[in-house]
Design an enzyme around this catalytic site. Structure first.
Site, mmCIF file in Angstrom:
data_model
loop_
_atom_site.group_PDB
_atom_site.id
_atom_site.type_symbol
_atom_site.label_atom_id
_atom_site.label_comp_id
_atom_site.label_asym_id
_atom_site.label_seq_id
_atom_site.Cartn_x
_atom_site.Cartn_y
_atom_site.Cartn_z
ATOM 1 N N ARG A 269 -52.776 34.266 -9.737
ATOM 2 C CA ARG A 269 -52.519 35.660 -9.381
ATOM 3 C C ARG A 269 -52.567 35.781 -7.860
ATOM 4 N NH1 ARG A 269 -50.764 35.920 -13.681
ATOM 5 N NH2 ARG A 269 -51.113 37.441 -15.357
ATOM 6 N N GLU A 298 -46.636 41.859 -4.903
ATOM 7 C CA GLU A 298 -45.358 41.426 -5.479
ATOM 8 C C GLU A 298 -44.707 42.491 -6.354
ATOM 9 O OE1 GLU A 298 -46.269 39.063 -9.565
ATOM 10 O OE2 GLU A 298 -46.991 38.059 -7.764
ATOM 11 N N HIS A 330 -42.974 34.623 -9.401
ATOM 12 C CA HIS A 330 -43.844 34.694 -10.585
ATOM 13 C C HIS A 330 -43.089 34.196 -11.825
ATOM 14 C CE1 HIS A 330 -47.517 37.064 -12.281
ATOM 15 N NE2 HIS A 330 -47.269 35.987 -13.003
#
Length: 360
Positions: A269, A298, A330
């Site tokens: 993360r 993000e 991601h």
């Protein structure tokens, strides 16, 4: 609290892509079952569902005797009506769920939220519990993220970004500095749950030295303190959940403890890393590089087409300008196998929740 990835329970458009509950065939089948005295089919509302997931939900739902209502919109107060009459919903991880939305879901009768992700830092789990909603994550193939992590490691130590950029403009000269081989390096793995352990399984084949850190050791590894791991590792890779204890786990002080020339890999993360502290360490050349599949701030950027609009994150722009930094949006989890696991387990978790409530 463990730094391993464990499945656990704690308490644009409103148009559905498809709603099986509204089809004539589904209604007819439900009426037939009711007339025969059978239990009504379970209905689940699927929010934030991309086309790839929608295909899987449509394919799997009949096997579990579930009627899905599917929408690509993230759950919000504006589309709570799609969950009307359903106690269970499934959500994606791409958009934060506000507390006001959780409150509205609770008032609408929703009692269970399955998030199709391992992490659930996009949901205030304690608040959800306070309004009568249980939240649970899903397990999916750890191989997806583990494979991707190894790819990023190799790309980082072999200067792949610079090589590819040069080749794209027909500059086929070698880099000024040679790459490095994993067998000559010490890799520090922070978080040894399913994903961290899978990364270590892969690293053993490369013959490198490995160090591990986890508050609750769960696998066979050379566990050391976090400070020792940072001082001794040539590559540090992050695989711990994000929570209050791990926010900015690698802060300015700990980034300062890293070896000169060390690399940081993050497929966990974004907020595990203090990006404000990371950027100058990379720009100065003190760190060898970073490969980041996740980034602070993000949301609203990753998963969007930003080619023709300004990027709101100055940190992202600074990082992308650096030749020794790899950024991906991601996507480490995104394989066909992991996606299928997440969809199936989200359905199963909803069924398990309902079964537990019906039978005590």
């Amino acid at each position: 609290m463990s730094y391993s990835e464990q499945a656990r329970t704690a308490s644009r458009r409103n148009r559905p892509l498809v709603s099986s509950s509204s089809s004539a065939a589904s209604d007819h089948h439900g009426e037939h079952r009711a007339a025969a005295g059978a239990a009504p089919r379970m209905r689940i509302t699927i929010y934030g569902c991309g086309q790839d997931e929608a295909v899987l939900f449509r394919e799997m739902a009949p096997r579990f005797d579930v009627v899905p209502t599917i929408t690509d919109a993230a759950v919000s107060e504006a589309n709570i009506d799609l969950a009307s009459g359903n106690r269970c919903i499934s959500v994606g991880h791409k958009t934060r769920i506000t507390n006001s939305t959780l409150l509205a879901l609770g008032r609408a009768g929703v009692a269970y939220v399955s998030t199709r992700s391992i992490g659930y830092n996009h949901i205030d789990v304690k608040y959800a519990e306070s309004v009568g909603i249980s939240v649970e994550n899903v397990a999916y193939s750890p191989d997806s993220v583990a494979d991707y992590t190894l790819m990023l490691m190799l790309m980082a130590v072999r200067n792949a970004k610079s090589v590819i950029r040069r080749a794209d403009v027909h500059d086929y000269r070698l880099n000024d500095a040679p790459g490095r081989e994993l067998r000559d390096l010490t890799i520090g793995v922070i978080g040894t749950g399913r994903i961290g352990a899978a990364v270590m399984d892969r690293l053993r084949a490369f013959g490198c030295r490995m160090l591990a850190y986890d508050k609750r050791p769960t696998t066979s590894a050379d566990y050391v303190t976090l400070d020792e791991l940072l001082r001794r590792s040539d590559i540090v890779t992050l695989h711990t959940p994000l929570n209050a204890d791990t926010h900015h786990l690698l802060n300015r002080r700990r980034i300062g403890q890293l070896k000169n020339g060390a690399f940081i890999i993050n497929t966990g993360r974004g907020s595990l890393l203090d990006t404000e502290a990371l950027v100058p360490a990379l720009e100065s050349g003190r760190l060898g590089g970073a490969a980041l599949d996740v980034l602070e701030g993000e949301e609203g950027i990753f998963y969007a087409d930003c080619r023709n609009k300004p990027i709101g994150s100055k940190q992202l722009l600074r990082l992308q300008d650096l030749p020794n930094v790899l950024i991906s949006p991601h996507t480490a989890y995104y394989t066909d196998h992991a996606l299928s696991d997440a969809v199936e387990n989200s359905i199963l978790n909803c069924l398990t929740f309902e079964s537990g409530n019906q039978h005590g």
